[in-house]
Design a protein around this motif. Structure first.
Motif, PDB file in Angstrom:
ATOM      1  N   UNK A 287     -48.124  30.114 -45.526  1.00 47.64           N
ATOM      2  CA  UNK A 287     -49.472  30.417 -45.040  1.00 47.64           C
ATOM      3  C   UNK A 287     -50.327  29.161 -44.948  1.00 47.64           C
ATOM      4  N   UNK A 288     -50.242  28.315 -45.967  1.00 44.82           N
ATOM      5  CA  UNK A 288     -51.009  27.058 -45.927  1.00 44.82           C
ATOM      6  C   UNK A 288     -50.556  26.193 -44.766  1.00 44.82           C
ATOM      7  N   UNK A 289     -49.266  26.153 -44.517  1.00 43.57           N
ATOM      8  CA  UNK A 289     -48.758  25.362 -43.401  1.00 43.57           C
ATOM      9  C   UNK A 289     -49.254  25.939 -42.077  1.00 43.57           C
ATOM     10  N   UNK A 290     -49.282  27.275 -41.974  1.00 43.29           N
ATOM     11  CA  UNK A 290     -49.778  27.903 -40.743  1.00 43.29           C
ATOM     12  C   UNK A 290     -51.256  27.596 -40.531  1.00 43.29           C
ATOM     13  N   UNK A 291     -52.067  27.684 -41.594  1.00 41.00           N
ATOM     14  CA  UNK A 291     -53.491  27.369 -41.463  1.00 41.00           C
ATOM     15  C   UNK A 291     -53.714  25.905 -41.124  1.00 41.00           C
ATOM     16  N   UNK A 292     -52.913  25.033 -41.708  1.00 41.49           N
ATOM     17  CA  UNK A 292     -53.048  23.607 -41.413  1.00 41.49           C
ATOM     18  C   UNK A 292     -52.765  23.316 -39.945  1.00 41.49           C
ATOM     19  N   UNK A 345     -46.555  33.505 -29.617  1.00 42.07           N
ATOM     20  CA  UNK A 345     -46.192  33.296 -31.024  1.00 42.07           C
ATOM     21  C   UNK A 345     -47.341  33.676 -31.948  1.00 42.07           C
ATOM     22  N   UNK A 346     -48.559  33.327 -31.546  1.00 40.89           N
ATOM     23  CA  UNK A 346     -49.702  33.632 -32.411  1.00 40.89           C
ATOM     24  C   UNK A 346     -49.970  35.129 -32.466  1.00 40.89           C
ATOM     25  N   UNK A 347     -49.801  35.825 -31.347  1.00 38.03           N
ATOM     26  CA  UNK A 347     -49.995  37.275 -31.359  1.00 38.03           C
ATOM     27  C   UNK A 347     -48.955  37.937 -32.261  1.00 38.03           C
ATOM     28  N   UNK A 348     -47.747  37.435 -32.250  1.00 36.16           N
ATOM     29  CA  UNK A 348     -46.712  37.977 -33.125  1.00 36.16           C
ATOM     30  C   UNK A 348     -47.074  37.747 -34.591  1.00 36.16           C
ATOM     31  N   UNK A 349     -47.628  36.569 -34.903  1.00 40.77           N
ATOM     32  CA  UNK A 349     -48.041  36.280 -36.284  1.00 40.77           C
ATOM     33  C   UNK A 349     -49.143  37.245 -36.709  1.00 40.77           C
ATOM     34  N   UNK A 350     -50.096  37.511 -35.821  1.00 38.13           N
ATOM     35  CA  UNK A 350     -51.206  38.412 -36.146  1.00 38.13           C
ATOM     36  C   UNK A 350     -50.688  39.801 -36.478  1.00 38.13           C
ATOM     37  N   UNK A 351     -49.865  40.361 -35.596  1.00 37.24           N
ATOM     38  CA  UNK A 351     -49.393  41.723 -35.826  1.00 37.24           C
ATOM     39  C   UNK A 351     -48.462  41.791 -37.033  1.00 37.24           C
ATOM     40  N   UNK A 352     -47.660  40.764 -37.241  1.00 42.42           N
ATOM     41  CA  UNK A 352     -46.762  40.771 -38.413  1.00 42.42           C
ATOM     42  C   UNK A 352     -47.586  40.757 -39.702  1.00 42.42           C
ATOM     43  N   UNK A 353     -48.661  39.968 -39.730  1.00 39.41           N
ATOM     44  CA  UNK A 353     -49.508  39.925 -40.923  1.00 39.41           C
ATOM     45  C   UNK A 353     -50.200  41.257 -41.165  1.00 39.41           C
ATOM     46  N   UNK A 418     -56.863  35.643 -43.299  1.00 37.88           N
ATOM     47  CA  UNK A 418     -57.510  34.396 -42.869  1.00 37.88           C
ATOM     48  C   UNK A 418     -56.799  33.824 -41.649  1.00 37.88           C
ATOM     49  N   UNK A 419     -55.479  33.915 -41.650  1.00 38.15           N
ATOM     50  CA  UNK A 419     -54.724  33.453 -40.490  1.00 38.15           C
ATOM     51  C   UNK A 419     -55.038  34.328 -39.280  1.00 38.15           C
ATOM     52  N   UNK A 420     -55.107  35.637 -39.509  1.00 36.40           N
ATOM     53  CA  UNK A 420     -55.449  36.554 -38.419  1.00 36.40           C
ATOM     54  C   UNK A 420     -56.830  36.221 -37.849  1.00 36.40           C
ATOM     55  N   UNK A 421     -57.805  35.993 -38.718  1.00 41.92           N
ATOM     56  CA  UNK A 421     -59.165  35.676 -38.251  1.00 41.92           C
ATOM     57  C   UNK A 421     -59.187  34.378 -37.461  1.00 41.92           C
ATOM     58  N   UNK A 422     -58.479  33.367 -37.933  1.00 40.32           N
ATOM     59  CA  UNK A 422     -58.475  32.082 -37.235  1.00 40.32           C
ATOM     60  C   UNK A 422     -57.844  32.208 -35.845  1.00 40.32           C
ATOM     61  N   UNK A 423     -56.747  32.940 -35.736  1.00 41.37           N
ATOM     62  CA  UNK A 423     -56.111  33.128 -34.431  1.00 41.37           C
ATOM     63  C   UNK A 423     -57.030  33.930 -33.507  1.00 41.37           C
ATOM     64  N   UNK A 426     -59.663  31.610 -32.118  1.00 45.71           N
ATOM     65  CA  UNK A 426     -59.136  30.722 -31.080  1.00 45.71           C
ATOM     66  C   UNK A 426     -59.013  31.439 -29.741  1.00 45.71           C
ATOM     67  N   UNK A 427     -58.711  32.736 -29.770  1.00 43.13           N
ATOM     68  CA  UNK A 427     -58.547  33.496 -28.534  1.00 43.13           C
ATOM     69  C   UNK A 427     -59.858  34.125 -28.055  1.00 43.13           C
ATOM     70  N   UNK A 428     -60.925  34.027 -28.836  1.00 43.32           N
ATOM     71  CA  UNK A 428     -62.162  34.699 -28.475  1.00 43.32           C
ATOM     72  C   UNK A 428     -62.080  36.202 -28.670  1.00 43.32           C
ATOM     73  N   UNK A 429     -61.186  36.638 -29.561  1.00 40.62           N
ATOM     74  CA  UNK A 429     -60.992  38.066 -29.820  1.00 40.62           C
ATOM     75  C   UNK A 429     -61.923  38.488 -30.952  1.00 40.62           C
ATOM     76  N   UNK A 430     -62.540  39.648 -30.792  1.00 35.07           N
ATOM     77  CA  UNK A 430     -63.416  40.171 -31.836  1.00 35.07           C
ATOM     78  C   UNK A 430     -62.579  40.932 -32.871  1.00 35.07           C
TER      79      UNK A 430
END
Length: 456
Positions: A287-292, A345-353, A418-423, A426-430
């Protein structure tokens, strides 16, 4: 807000200073003009008195006592004569001839010069008198004018000029207001360029076009932005390097724990707990690596494209099916839209989380639904469950880094959302959190800003 309410306006202070100085100078100039006008009109009237006296001297052919002359006829329109000069022909201390407005006694008795001016009071009035003497015929011509008439000229002049003068002062205020706005426009432009910066934009503020007075401020701000950028870059590099370097030893540690568990069956429970701790630590490092990697990114750097949802849902269903079946949790994916715009890839990370969190915290026998739909012309993906949910106070803090809801027995590092919020940022998603299925549990909605062009 209280500090902002007490803030003072540089433009208003500048305008007040300019107007105060302009008003003082305006009054001083008006006083100077009044003094000059008084002096000049006095000289003009004195010249008129002197010229009239010499003309009367030349026109006087006899010294017979004629007494009071007929008054001048009234002016047309009922106006008042402003000059109003009166004269006397005096001989031997007696007035032989005089105008209708002149006193019966001489203006001046015993004038000791051949000609000249005198300021005096006659019958309670102030007069300005010019006297010229004919030594041969021994008579004097005295021409006088009431001092009040001269003041009336100035009063009439002031009455005619005060409104234009006040209008000019008001026009000066408007011009100063406009000019100060134009002069201070670079301040507003610089403030707007600084306010337009995003949290991830630490590029220096452009110095081109800045006024000389702003250059030290903008330069100091750029130095602060530069130091802050260096500090953030160093922090990100440290986090990424540390997370990357920890992955290999953690993987080795996990393998050694498995080997020791096989060699010492009697300590299986202890080694199992140790394996879970190592697994949790590995997830934290990931998770830290993903946020970095996510923190320094900007929206322009994303490879956003249409992402087909059905293959992604099928992949997630296969990935989490075994874990859901072990706990008797129903996992259901459905969608009425074919694709959304995002980085695949980022959408997959969001849904997986989101699905992983729901599986982790929902009790056995719960239900988890993932739905893609159109709502009010916008794309939406919602992940809802009917688990225990989150209290209102904790709901507001979901998405903060390292925040975990108190009372949860399941392990976690507080970085998944936190990763979900950051992604989403970046996409302008609410990203929004609310109730889940049937008003129970937790619901997470992702609302896209607008329908992409491939939608019908």
């Amino acid at each position: 807000m209280p500090e902002a309410a007490r803030a003072w306006s540089l433009r208003r202070r500048l305008l007040a200073a300019i107007l105060a100085a302009s008003t003082v100078l305006w009054l001083a100039g008006l006083g100077t003009l009044t003094a000059i006008a008084w002096q000049e009109t006095g000289e003009v009237f004195d010249d008129a008195l002197e010229e009239s006296a010499y003309m009367l001297m030349a026109a006087t052919t006899d010294l017979d006592a004629r007494g009071l002359l007929a008054p001048l006829p009234p002016m047309e329109g009922g106006g008042v004569r402003r000059v109003d000069m009166q004269y006397q022909v005096v001989a031997g201390g007696h007035v032989l001839q005089r105008s209708a407005g002149a006193p019966a006694r001489p203006f001046v008795d015993g004038f000791d010069a051949e000609h000249g001016f005198a300021d005096l009071r006659v019958e309670g009035e102030s007069w300005r008198v010019f006297v010229v003497r004919d030594e041969a015929r021994r008579f004097e011509v005295q021409v006088g004018q009431r001092a009040g008439k001269r003041f009336e000229i100035l009063e009439d002049l002031a009455e005619a000029l005060w409104l234009p003068a006040l209008g000019i002062l008001l026009l000066l205020a408007l011009v100063c207001w406009w000019l100060t706005g134009r002069v201070l426009a670079p301040l507003r432009r610089t403030a707007a360029s600084i306010a337009a910066k995003t949290p991830g934009d630490l590029t220096p503020v452009a110095l081109d076009g800045q006024p000389r007075e702003l250059l030290p401020i903008v330069g100091a701000l750029n130095e602060v932005l530069g130091r802050l950028d260096q500090a953030l870059q160093a922090e990100r590099r440290f986090t990424a390097d540390a997370a990357h370097e920890l992955r290999t030893p953690l993987a080795g540690l996990h393998m050694h724990v498995q080997l020791l568990q096989r060699q010492h069956p009697g300590l299986a429970d202890s080694f199992h707990k140790l394996r879970q701790d190592v697994k949790r630590l590995t997830a934290l490092v990931d998770s830290l690596l993903a946020l970095a990697r996510l923190d320094p990114l900007a929206r322009a750097q994303l490879a956003s494209q249409p992402v087909a949802l059905q293959p992604l849902f099928d992949s997630l269903q296969a990935e989490f099916a075994a874990a859901a079946a072990r706990r008797g949790i129903t996992l259901h994916f459905q969608g009425s839209i074919a694709a959304v715009g995002a980085d695949p890839q980022m959408l997959e990370i969001v849904l997986r989380n989101l699905v992983g969190n729901a599986l982790r915290y929902c009790p056995a026998g719960s239900r988890i639904e993932v739905e893609a739909l159109r709502d009010a012309g916008r794309d939406r993906i919602a992940v809802r469950d009917d688990g225990p949910g989150v209290d209102a106070a904790s709901l507001r803090r979901l998405g903060e880094r390292f925040f975990r809801v108190l009372g949860q027995e399941e392990g976690g590092n507080g970085l998944g959302l936190s990763i979900v919020r950051r992604i989403a940022e970046l996409h302008g998603i609410n990203l929004a959190f609310g109730p889940g299925i049937g008003g129970r549990g937790l619901g997470v909605t992702l609302d896209w800003p607008a329908a992409p062009p491939w939608h019908p």
